[in-house]
Scaffold this motif. Structure first.
Motif, PDB file in Angstrom:
ATOM      1  N   SER A  13      -0.007  -3.977  10.167  1.00 50.24           N
ATOM      2  CA  SER A  13       0.051  -2.853   9.234  1.00 50.24           C
ATOM      3  C   SER A  13       1.387  -2.804   8.508  1.00 50.24           C
ATOM      4  CB  SER A  13      -0.172  -1.538   9.978  1.00 50.24           C
ATOM      5  OG  SER A  13       0.086  -0.447   9.132  1.00 50.24           O
ATOM      6  N   LYS A  14       1.337  -2.661   7.185  1.00 54.95           N
ATOM      7  CA  LYS A  14       2.558  -2.555   6.388  1.00 54.95           C
ATOM      8  C   LYS A  14       3.211  -1.185   6.542  1.00 54.95           C
ATOM      9  CE  LYS A  14       1.219  -5.855   2.760  1.00 54.95           C
ATOM     10  NZ  LYS A  14      -0.066  -6.283   3.287  1.00 54.95           N
ATOM     11  N   THR A  15       2.507  -0.265   7.163  1.00 60.63           N
ATOM     12  CA  THR A  15       3.057   1.085   7.326  1.00 60.63           C
ATOM     13  C   THR A  15       3.868   1.240   8.607  1.00 60.63           C
ATOM     14  OG1 THR A  15       1.120   1.910   8.517  1.00 60.63           O
ATOM     15  CG2 THR A  15       1.054   2.016   6.114  1.00 60.63           C
ATOM     16  N   LEU A  16       3.839   0.212   9.452  1.00 61.40           N
ATOM     17  CA  LEU A  16       4.447   0.321  10.774  1.00 61.40           C
ATOM     18  C   LEU A  16       5.935   0.664  10.702  1.00 61.40           C
ATOM     19  CD1 LEU A  16       3.850   0.040  13.797  1.00 61.40           C
ATOM     20  CD2 LEU A  16       4.471  -2.369  13.618  1.00 61.40           C
ATOM     21  N   GLN A  17       6.644   0.025   9.777  1.00 60.23           N
ATOM     22  CA  GLN A  17       8.086   0.238   9.661  1.00 60.23           C
ATOM     23  C   GLN A  17       8.411   1.705   9.383  1.00 60.23           C
ATOM     24  OE1 GLN A  17       9.857  -2.215   6.602  1.00 60.23           O
ATOM     25  NE2 GLN A  17      11.620  -0.865   6.372  1.00 60.23           N
ATOM     26  N   SER A 342       7.207  -0.252  -2.686  1.00 63.79           N
ATOM     27  CA  SER A 342       6.669   0.981  -2.105  1.00 63.79           C
ATOM     28  C   SER A 342       7.086   1.165  -0.641  1.00 63.79           C
ATOM     29  CB  SER A 342       5.140   1.004  -2.223  1.00 63.79           C
ATOM     30  OG  SER A 342       4.540  -0.067  -1.516  1.00 63.79           O
ATOM     31  N   VAL A 343       7.198   0.071   0.108  1.00 64.60           N
ATOM     32  CA  VAL A 343       7.655   0.186   1.495  1.00 64.60           C
ATOM     33  C   VAL A 343       9.098   0.670   1.516  1.00 64.60           C
ATOM     34  CG1 VAL A 343       8.123  -1.070   3.632  1.00 64.60           C
ATOM     35  CG2 VAL A 343       6.050  -1.578   2.326  1.00 64.60           C
ATOM     36  N   ASN A 344       9.908   0.084   0.644  1.00 60.81           N
ATOM     37  CA  ASN A 344      11.300   0.453   0.501  1.00 60.81           C
ATOM     38  C   ASN A 344      11.439   1.918   0.074  1.00 60.81           C
ATOM     39  OD1 ASN A 344      13.871   0.324  -1.498  1.00 60.81           O
ATOM     40  ND2 ASN A 344      14.086  -1.200   0.124  1.00 60.81           N
ATOM     41  N   PHE A 345      10.591   2.337  -0.871  1.00 59.29           N
ATOM     42  CA  PHE A 345      10.598   3.720  -1.359  1.00 59.29           C
ATOM     43  C   PHE A 345      10.267   4.690  -0.223  1.00 59.29           C
ATOM     44  CE2 PHE A 345       8.576   7.501  -3.003  1.00 59.29           C
ATOM     45  CZ  PHE A 345       9.291   7.834  -4.151  1.00 59.29           C
ATOM     46  N   SER A 346       9.182   4.399   0.509  1.00 58.74           N
ATOM     47  CA  SER A 346       8.770   5.283   1.596  1.00 58.74           C
ATOM     48  C   SER A 346       9.817   5.335   2.702  1.00 58.74           C
ATOM     49  CB  SER A 346       7.422   4.826   2.164  1.00 58.74           C
ATOM     50  OG  SER A 346       6.380   5.018   1.228  1.00 58.74           O
ATOM     51  N   THR A 347      10.420   4.196   2.989  1.00 57.63           N
ATOM     52  CA  THR A 347      11.463   4.159   4.014  1.00 57.63           C
ATOM     53  C   THR A 347      12.654   5.015   3.604  1.00 57.63           C
ATOM     54  OG1 THR A 347      10.785   1.929   4.663  1.00 57.63           O
ATOM     55  CG2 THR A 347      12.981   2.649   5.347  1.00 57.63           C
ATOM     56  N   TYR A 348      13.036   4.928   2.336  1.00 59.93           N
ATOM     57  CA  TYR A 348      14.160   5.735   1.832  1.00 59.93           C
ATOM     58  C   TYR A 348      13.887   7.222   2.009  1.00 59.93           C
ATOM     59  CZ  TYR A 348      17.438   7.912  -1.412  1.00 59.93           C
ATOM     60  OH  TYR A 348      18.401   8.730  -1.966  1.00 59.93           O
ATOM     61  N   PHE A 349      12.680   7.654   1.657  1.00 61.38           N
ATOM     62  CA  PHE A 349      12.360   9.081   1.781  1.00 61.38           C
ATOM     63  C   PHE A 349      12.278   9.508   3.245  1.00 61.38           C
ATOM     64  CE2 PHE A 349      11.735   9.323  -2.689  1.00 61.38           C
ATOM     65  CZ  PHE A 349      11.786  10.672  -3.001  1.00 61.38           C
ATOM     66  N   VAL A 358       2.770   7.045   2.805  1.00 59.67           N
ATOM     67  CA  VAL A 358       2.233   5.713   3.080  1.00 59.67           C
ATOM     68  C   VAL A 358       2.495   4.811   1.877  1.00 59.67           C
ATOM     69  CG1 VAL A 358       0.222   4.366   3.759  1.00 59.67           C
ATOM     70  CG2 VAL A 358       0.396   6.756   4.459  1.00 59.67           C
ATOM     71  N   PRO A 359       3.146   3.678   2.064  1.00 60.04           N
ATOM     72  CA  PRO A 359       3.401   2.766   0.940  1.00 60.04           C
ATOM     73  C   PRO A 359       2.103   2.236   0.348  1.00 60.04           C
ATOM     74  CG  PRO A 359       4.682   2.149   2.897  1.00 60.04           C
ATOM     75  CD  PRO A 359       3.683   3.171   3.333  1.00 60.04           C
ATOM     76  N   GLY A 360       2.063   2.153  -0.965  1.00 61.59           N
ATOM     77  CA  GLY A 360       0.872   1.638  -1.628  1.00 61.59           C
ATOM     78  C   GLY A 360       0.590   0.187  -1.307  1.00 61.59           C
ATOM     79  N   GLY A 364      -2.880  -2.538  -1.163  1.00 61.15           N
ATOM     80  CA  GLY A 364      -2.958  -3.557  -2.209  1.00 61.15           C
ATOM     81  C   GLY A 364      -2.488  -3.080  -3.561  1.00 61.15           C
ATOM     82  N   ALA A 365      -1.680  -2.008  -3.608  1.00 60.96           N
ATOM     83  CA  ALA A 365      -1.187  -1.472  -4.884  1.00 60.96           C
ATOM     84  C   ALA A 365       0.263  -1.029  -4.683  1.00 60.96           C
ATOM     85  CB  ALA A 365      -2.051  -0.308  -5.354  1.00 60.96           C
ATOM     86  N   ASP A 366       1.175  -1.966  -4.836  1.00 65.60           N
ATOM     87  CA  ASP A 366       2.570  -1.732  -4.466  1.00 65.60           C
ATOM     88  C   ASP A 366       3.296  -0.756  -5.392  1.00 65.60           C
ATOM     89  OD1 ASP A 366       4.744  -2.242  -2.738  1.00 65.60           O
ATOM     90  OD2 ASP A 366       5.610  -3.639  -4.180  1.00 65.60           O
TER      91      ASP A 366
END
Length: 401
Positions: A13-17, A342-349, A358-360, A364-366
């Motif tokens: 899962s890309k959301t794990l981080q 999007s992962v970077n954005f969500s992590t920052y917030f 949840v990162p896009g 499949g939509a970053d």
């Protein structure tokens, strides 16, 4: 020790981080606003809970038929006829441990190694991984330029000699889009001509807004003969933990799904099946009340997003998610932190505002993030304030750069 090669085909899962960071903050006693929920925040209605309690008290705690208890399958058949105008007999229905298992059952029964399975991007996170687990190849139709829906042109272009099935999700997770009857009819005209299976994921069917009507793709032409309709009680009846999903389809396909299920889980919980029966045949007022609450929350978030010109988002007509474009913030340097995806954005917030989204990329939509309104109005208000404040600061930094 050597592990199975199939594991290399399935992504974690890309959301794990982001989730792990949120859990760390909560463990430190920090107030974290979590807008990631994929389940209703309501309690299961009391009459449904009572049916489960009675099942336990009556000793209904043993194995059932692999495909589900007859009275539940009969109730599902009546529901499909009444709500969806679909004619299925009880022996064309299989009850599983959630709609997720129903989809995987269908894929195992329908696809061969190397077959292609179509679905839209943005997609529910498990579609590509389930397709790969079944040995098939995900073939993604990008809908970010077509109002987040598959249209006839993109469908026709995507079908190849290797296409074995298409997964169609309406209302959709993560975007909340709902296909209209006209849009489905245009897709059906193509699918009627093609020898491919349709897996219709309709789990959010009853969470729909703006007086829209849910229509099943299986109602058009002869598509019921090559459709597997997936549904369940998790979302509409606030029963995610009860783990009851179901599938309806042609007899041979359902028999195949039953054969597979018999060897890796057998039947769904006997107690949960009795509760699901009550959900379908009992009073429906509480379900409508939940739907109305979701719609009011949707409207509240729309008002807040519309207060800023930089917000671009998909207006959800169903389900309980907002898909918000954040890629305009990529390249923004916030102190020592560079926003790049999007992962970077969500992590920052999560780290700086204690807001979890949840990162896009997971869908499949970053360029996007997903937020859920399956939480209290107070949490939504707090979360939206944090999101807007953070985005305001990013916009100021971008203007000054």
């Amino acid at each position: 020790m050597k592990l199975a090669s199939r594991l290399s085909r399935v992504e974690a899962s890309k959301t794990l981080q982001v989730k792990e960071k949120a859990l760390q903050l909560k463990a430190q006693g920090i107030d974290v606003v979590d807008l990631t929920a994929g389940e209703p925040d309501f309690n299961t209605p009391a009459n449904i809970c009572q049916a489960g309690i009675e099942a336990i008290n009556n000793g209904f705690t043993r194995y059932t038929a692999n495909t589900g208890i007859p009275e539940l399958r009969e109730a599902i058949a009546r529901k499909l006829k009444k709500d969806n105008n679909l004619e299925f007999s009880a022996d064309q229905i299989i009850v599983s441990n959630g709609a997720k298992q129903s989809i995987l059952n269908a894929l195992f029964a329908l696809v061969e190694e190397g077959d292609e399975v179509l679905f839209a991007s943005p997609y529910w996170v498990s579609y590509p991984e389930q397709v790969k687990i079944a040995g098939a190849v995900p073939r993604i139709i990008d809908t970010t330029k077509t109002n987040f829906k598959i249209n006839p042109e993109s469908l026709e272009k995507s079908i190849t000699s290797k296409t074995r099935a298409i997964i169609l999700n309406s209302p959709c997770n993560p975007t909340g889009v709902v296909y209209t009857e006209e849009e489905l009819r245009a897709l059906a005209d193509i699918l009627i001509r093609k020898d491919i299976w349709i897996i219709a994921d309709e789990i959010y069917e009853k969470i729909i807004f703006d007086n829209l009507k849910h229509v099943s793709i299986a109602t058009f032409g002869n598509l019921i003969e090559k459709s597997i309709v997936i549904n369940g009680v998790s979302k509409s009846y606030a029963m995610t933990g009860w783990r009851i999903g179901y599938a309806a389809g042609p007899p041979a396909a359902v028999k195949g799904m039953s054969k597979i299920q018999s060897h890796y889980t057998s039947n769904a919980s006997s107690i949960s099946q009795k509760a699901a029966l009550e959900a379908l045949i009992g009073p429906q007022q509480e379900i409508e009340r939940m739907r109305q609450t979701f719609e009011a929350r949707r409207n509240m978030i729309c008002t807040q997003l519309n207060s800023r010109p930089y917000f671009s988002y998909v207006n959800p007509r169903g389900a309980f998610y907002f898909f918000i474009r954040v890629s305009d913030m990529y390249g923004c340097k916030c102190g020592d932190y560079l926003i790049t995806d999007s992962v970077n954005f969500s992590t920052y917030f999560t780290e700086n505002y204690h807001l979890v989204t949840v990162p896009g990329a997971a869908f499949g939509a970053d360029d996007y993030i997903r937020i859920s309104f399956a939480t209290s109005e107070a949490q939504i208000e707090k979360g939206m304030k944090l999101l807007i404040n953070g985005m305001d600061q990013m916009m100021d930094l971008i203007k000054k750069a």
